[in-house]
Design a protein around this motif. Sequence first.
Motif, short mmCIF file in Angstrom:
data_model
loop_
_atom_site.label_atom_id
_atom_site.label_comp_id
_atom_site.label_asym_id
_atom_site.label_seq_id
_atom_site.Cartn_x
_atom_site.Cartn_y
_atom_site.Cartn_z
N THR A 1 1.57 10.30 -4.28
CA THR A 1 1.76 11.45 -3.44
C THR A 1 2.31 12.60 -4.16
O THR A 1 2.25 13.82 -3.95
N GLU A 2 2.83 12.28 -5.56
CA GLU A 2 3.56 13.01 -6.43
C GLU A 2 4.33 13.86 -5.56
O GLU A 2 4.60 15.17 -5.67
N GLY A 3 5.43 13.11 -5.15
CA GLY A 3 6.59 13.77 -4.33
C GLY A 3 6.05 14.62 -3.09
O GLY A 3 6.82 15.27 -2.65
N PHE A 4 5.30 13.94 -2.42
CA PHE A 4 4.55 14.34 -1.20
C PHE A 4 4.05 15.70 -1.22
O PHE A 4 4.13 16.38 -0.27
N THR A 5 3.40 15.93 -2.29
CA THR A 5 2.72 17.15 -2.77
C THR A 5 1.21 17.35 -2.39
O THR A 5 0.64 18.46 -2.35
N ARG A 6 0.78 16.05 -2.33
CA ARG A 6 -0.56 15.76 -2.45
C ARG A 6 -1.04 15.36 -0.97
O ARG A 6 -0.53 14.39 -0.50
N GLY B 1 0.80 -1.19 0.06
CA GLY B 1 -0.01 -0.02 0.15
C GLY B 1 0.69 1.22 0.14
O GLY B 1 0.70 2.32 -0.73
N TRP B 2 1.89 1.25 0.91
CA TRP B 2 2.76 2.59 0.97
C TRP B 2 3.74 2.62 -0.27
O TRP B 2 3.76 3.76 -0.77
N ALA B 3 3.99 1.50 -0.76
CA ALA B 3 4.82 1.56 -1.96
C ALA B 3 3.95 2.09 -3.38
O ALA B 3 4.48 2.91 -3.65
N ILE B 4 2.92 1.87 -3.63
CA ILE B 4 1.99 2.12 -4.43
C ILE B 4 1.45 3.55 -4.04
O ILE B 4 1.34 4.50 -5.19
N GLY B 5 1.39 3.97 -2.85
CA GLY B 5 0.88 5.29 -2.41
C GLY B 5 2.02 6.23 -2.67
O GLY B 5 1.44 7.67 -2.95
#
Length: 106
Positions: free
Chosen positions: A23-28, A15-19
Amino acid sequence: MAWILLVVAGLLEVGWAIGLKYTEGFTRPVPTALTLLSMAASMALLGLAARTLPIGTAYGVWVGIGAVGAGLLGVLLFQEPATPARLAFMALMIVAIIGLKATSGH
């Protein structure tokens, strides 16, 4: 019980790998929060499983579940290549996971 915790930890790793992709570089903010929550839960469950299971086995299974799951979802969700060689190596990882479980003594 440790094996159940470990499998859930591995699925959360998927889940976190796909997540990370979402996140688009943790911008969302929402995908980032869900990814970080999944990371924390995955690590916590791995830690709990490692209290009983050998760390080499626990970590190997955790990584294997994450790698195979992320690889398969990458093919399904992101049109990543599904070459015969790539699928064969994922199958080998599944064999390795089963082998680690079979030889763990737990």
